[in-house]
Design a protein around this motif. Structure first.
Motif, PDB file in Angstrom:
ATOM      1  N   ALA A 138     -12.234   8.493   1.017  1.00 54.25           N
ATOM      2  CA  ALA A 138     -11.288   7.139   0.781  1.00 54.25           C
ATOM      3  C   ALA A 138     -12.037   5.576   0.208  1.00 54.25           C
ATOM      4  O   ALA A 138     -13.840   6.318   0.631  1.00 54.25           O
ATOM      5  CB  ALA A 138      -9.887   7.247   1.226  1.00 54.25           C
TER       6      ALA A 138
ATOM      7  N   THR B 150      -6.095   1.318   6.737  1.00 51.70           N
ATOM      8  CA  THR B 150      -5.938   2.613   7.688  1.00 51.70           C
ATOM      9  C   THR B 150      -6.469   1.485   9.239  1.00 51.70           C
ATOM     10  O   THR B 150      -5.151   1.347   9.959  1.00 51.70           O
ATOM     11  CB  THR B 150      -6.581   3.569   7.136  1.00 51.70           C
ATOM     12  OG1 THR B 150      -6.241   3.956   6.417  1.00 51.70           O
ATOM     13  CG2 THR B 150      -5.977   4.294   8.352  1.00 51.70           C
TER      14      THR B 150
ATOM     15  N   VAL C 137       0.910  -1.070   0.062  1.00 50.11           N
ATOM     16  CA  VAL C 137       0.272   0.184  -0.205  1.00 50.11           C
ATOM     17  C   VAL C 137       0.789   1.218   0.109  1.00 50.11           C
ATOM     18  O   VAL C 137       0.605   2.653  -1.026  1.00 50.11           O
ATOM     19  CB  VAL C 137      -1.072   0.736   1.262  1.00 50.11           C
ATOM     20  CG1 VAL C 137      -1.583   1.227   1.257  1.00 50.11           C
ATOM     21  CG2 VAL C 137      -2.209  -1.303   0.649  1.00 50.11           C
TER      22      VAL C 137
ATOM     23  N   LEU D 127      -0.728   7.005   4.131  1.00 51.70           N
ATOM     24  CA  LEU D 127      -2.511   6.882   3.604  1.00 51.70           C
ATOM     25  C   LEU D 127      -3.180   7.944   4.364  1.00 51.70           C
ATOM     26  O   LEU D 127      -3.466   8.010   3.318  1.00 51.70           O
ATOM     27  CB  LEU D 127      -2.812   5.930   4.973  1.00 51.70           C
ATOM     28  CG  LEU D 127      -2.517   3.851   4.356  1.00 51.70           C
ATOM     29  CD1 LEU D 127      -2.775   2.711   5.563  1.00 51.70           C
ATOM     30  CD2 LEU D 127      -3.088   3.605   3.320  1.00 51.70           C
TER      31      LEU D 127
ATOM     32  N   PRO E 191      -3.609   8.526  -0.374  1.00 51.68           N
ATOM     33  CA  PRO E 191      -4.274   7.204   0.342  1.00 51.68           C
ATOM     34  C   PRO E 191      -3.878   6.687  -1.242  1.00 51.68           C
ATOM     35  O   PRO E 191      -4.174   5.049  -0.995  1.00 51.68           O
ATOM     36  CB  PRO E 191      -5.731   7.647  -0.175  1.00 51.68           C
ATOM     37  CG  PRO E 191      -5.739   8.415   0.323  1.00 51.68           C
ATOM     38  CD  PRO E 191      -4.343   9.588  -0.003  1.00 51.68           C
ATOM     39  N   ASP E 192      -3.488   6.447  -2.077  1.00 54.15           N
ATOM     40  CA  ASP E 192      -3.325   5.818  -3.756  1.00 54.15           C
ATOM     41  C   ASP E 192      -1.223   5.325  -3.184  1.00 54.15           C
ATOM     42  O   ASP E 192      -1.468   4.644  -3.680  1.00 54.15           O
ATOM     43  CB  ASP E 192      -3.452   6.910  -4.577  1.00 54.15           C
ATOM     44  CG  ASP E 192      -4.974   6.829  -4.475  1.00 54.15           C
ATOM     45  OD1 ASP E 192      -5.815   6.381  -4.799  1.00 54.15           O
ATOM     46  OD2 ASP E 192      -5.221   7.259  -5.627  1.00 54.15           O
TER      47      ASP E 192
ATOM     48  N   THR F  96      -9.201   1.480   1.557  1.00 50.74           N
ATOM     49  CA  THR F  96      -7.884   2.116   2.232  1.00 50.74           C
ATOM     50  C   THR F  96      -8.173   2.334   3.874  1.00 50.74           C
ATOM     51  O   THR F  96      -7.664   2.703   4.496  1.00 50.74           O
ATOM     52  CB  THR F  96      -8.027   3.442   1.875  1.00 50.74           C
ATOM     53  OG1 THR F  96      -7.624   3.047  -0.009  1.00 50.74           O
ATOM     54  CG2 THR F  96      -7.156   4.175   2.039  1.00 50.74           C
TER      55      THR F  96
END
Lengths: 342, 293
Positions: free
Chosen positions: B86, B94, A259, A316, A320-321, B90
């Motif tokens: 988001a 998180t 991620v 993140l 977020p991407d 995601t």
């Protein structure tokens, strides 16, 4: 008349060249760093393997470490010498006599992982929205429970020791190169493009006749194969294996790596491994306790993980991407070339 | 006698999973977040109880509740609010990171070994009911769960804030359009999930007599399974799913041949996958959750 975009050969070429350069530099300049670099290469195999599935279909999987576990255990059973198997496990006669070289086992064990995906992937890939991500935990829990308790075959809580240590830095490099090539090839194949359509809009993709379940299964099987390969390499890197070697901590690390770089791109996956491996290595060093002049930091177990989590959260929240989003390094390279009219 | 005992065990575990699933489901219903860190709310409440060993009971209970609620609110403010728009995946990642962070902060402070703690030991014996002897803790757990559920039902149906939360769970955008305050609703959901987590922590501490950084982990995984079985996004579904999963687990424990009992969780998760083939949308499916085009 539609024409497919020319294949992006620059991405695998640049990534492979970079990794080869790192391997060579490590061997020549800093032989002491061979272990962490080899480990990072193995993580590339696993993370890129996960990227093949998650990146293209948009479903984050918490279960891919299950395929790592399968690859590792199958390889352990295939490669351990018969007398060691006899003393540690209670296998059927035929399995006990079986002996494969690590190279042969690489293929067979990865295929075993792919077979597991084929057998139990279906109920998961047909779910929609966020639910399949939660269901992937089932994969991890099932393999973990079995590995922990099936003493006759996995040794249970007791570690299997004495696996041939065949994963050198070059073997790991080979694995990483293979994983990257497979991932880029799949990403650019027609099937990969179809699957990414379903990632962008499931409903729209179905309306033009894309078989969502089928495409997801294909990606899952390929990605399980690559993750299984990662498991084999890891097992022969560590030389020892127990039920807790690959579990939630590995899952967290692998997902963070995916991620942080950006799970929709292969470059992002490789980049994430590079960043987090360096951070872990740095903190592994700090964790032993350091003293700078009069200032001394005591050793604090858990600090490395805390730092890892904070870095991941910061990335993140800010991006977020992931750091690279969906960008591939090859496209960036082409873009700059065009920009500067080279 | 034995049947009754098993039935009580089943209902007890079902109640525990239902509370866990409700905590996870409540937050999901208002912000599409699967909160993996729900388990750490349990752990933090447990460690508050541990750290205040020797203090009066009411102080430890309030500290447990307060720490879980505060941590839930901090999580929401620091990690989840910036990501409210988001994608759900995601958000899930998180929450996974938040969970990992809190777990290892606990390790840094308290170490990774389980720590013994004495808390509400009056609950550990058996209670005699005629010729029956039932574990007191299980009886109390079931009774308290019923009370909590009744309290939540009253809250959701009789108070303005509760009704707003149900509206937000139904259709968040629409709810905001008619003037429901998003931040207030989401913060309330987190606070309630913190309370439920603290309650689970109390049960666990009494049951095992220990606290450890992983104490919430199994619960949260079971809560996921329960929420999916019940139908994600539905609060009634979460409760029902928790009950079903808990009862199934106890039945497996009871009826599996003794030497395969260690694989109980593998069977449970396997059954879960089979269930998903039969009913991927869960037991209770709300039309509002279908993807609109």
């Amino acid at each position: 008349m539609t024409r497919k975009a020319p294949p992006d050969l620059a991405t695998p070429a640049i990534l492979v060249a970079l990794l080869a350069a790192i391997a060579t530099l490590t061997v020549v300049v800093a032989p002491a760093m061979q272990r962490p670099v080899t480990e990072a290469f193995i993580y590339i195999v696993i993370v890129v393997g996960l990227q093949i599935f998650s990146g293209n279909c948009g479903v984050i999987s918490f279960g891919h470490v299950a395929f790592v576990v399968v690859g590792a255990y199958v390889s352990a059973i295939l490669t351990l010498p018969t007398h060691k198997k006899h003393s540690m496990l209670a296998l059927p006669q035929a399995l006990e006599q079986l002996h494969f070289s690590t190279i042969e086992s690489l293929l067979v064990s990865s295929l075993a992982a792919a077979t597991v995906a084929l057998l139990i992937g279906f109920p998961i890939v047909r779910l929609r929205g966020i639910v399949p991500s939660m269901a992937t935990f089932a994969l991890l829990m099932i393999t973990h429970t079995i590995a922990l308790n099936w003493k006759a075959v996995t040794g249970g809580r007791q570690a299997l020791v004495g696996l041939p240590l065949d994963t050198t830095i070059w073997v790991a490099l080979g694995g990483a190169v293979f994983a990257i090539c497979i991932a880029v090839w799949y990403q650019q194949s027609t099937r990969g493009i179809l699957l990414r359509c379903t990632r962008e809009s499931l409903v729209a993709a179905e309306s033009i006749g894309i078989n969502v379940v089928g495409e997801r299964m294909v990606a899952l099987i390929i990605s399980a194969f690559v993750c299984g390969l990662g498991g084999v390499l890891f097992a022969h890197f560590l030389g020892t294996l127990n039920a807790n070697t690959f579990f939630l901590d590995t899952t967290f690390l692998v997902l963070s790596m995916l991620v942080v770089g950006g799970y929709r791109s292969v470059t992002g996956a490789v980049f994430g491994v590079a960043v987090l491996s360096m951070v872990s290595e740095l903190f592994r060093y700090f964790e032993q306790g350091i003293s700078i002049g009069a200032f001394s930091l005591p050793s604090l177990p858990g600090l490395q993980e805390v730092a890892l989590a904070i870095i991941m959260l910061a990335i993140l929240v800010a991006r977020p991407d992931g750091l690279l989003g969906a960008q591939e390094i090859g496209r960036l390279y082409l873009l700059t070339r065009r920009l500067f009219q080279l | 006698m034995n049947v009754l005992q098993t039935a009580l065990d089943a209902i007890d575990l079902g109640a525990i999973y239902a509370l866990a699933a409700l905590g996870v489901g409540l937050v999901f219903s208002v912000m599409r977040l699967i909160n993996f860190a729900h388990g750490e709310l349990v752990a933090v409440a447990g460690f508050s109880v541990y750290a205040l060993d020797g203090q009066p009971l009411w102080i430890r209970v309030i500290a447990g509740l307060a720490s879980a609620v505060i941590l839930a609110l901090i999580m929401e403010r620091v990690a989840f609010r910036p990501l409210r728009r988001a994608e759900p995946s995601t958000l899930l990642i998180t929450s996974f990171a938040v969970s990992y962070l809190v777990q290892h902060l606990i390790i840094v402070v308290f170490g990774s070994r389980p720590l013994g703690v004495s808390f509400l030991q009056e609950l550990s014996g058996d209670v005699a009911m005629g010729s029956l002897r039932l574990p007191r803790l299980e009886v109390v757990t079931v009774a308290a769960t019923v009370m909590l559920l009744v309290g939540l039902i009253v809250f959701f149906h009789r108070t303005p804030l509760g009704i707003q939360m149900r509206a937000a769970a139904e259709d968040f955008t629409m709810a905001r359009l008619v003037g429901i305050k998003a931040n207030r609703v989401i913060a309330t959901a987190f606070a309630i999930s913190g309370c439920l987590a603290a309650f689970l922590a109390f049960i666990q501490v009494v049951q095992s007599g220990t606290v450890s950084y992983r104490m919430g982990l199994d619960l949260v995984l079971m809560a996921f399974v329960s929420a999916v079985v019940g139908g994600i996004g539905s609060l009634v579904g979460a409760t029902l799913g928790g009950m079903v999963v808990g009862i199934t687990s106890v039945c497996l424990q009871t009826f599996l041949p003794p030497d395969t009992r260690v694989y109980r969780d593998a069977y449970l998760f396997g059954l879960f996958l089979v269930f998903l083939i039969a009913r991927p949308q869960g037991l209770i499916f709300r039309k509002a959750d279908r993807e609109r085009v």
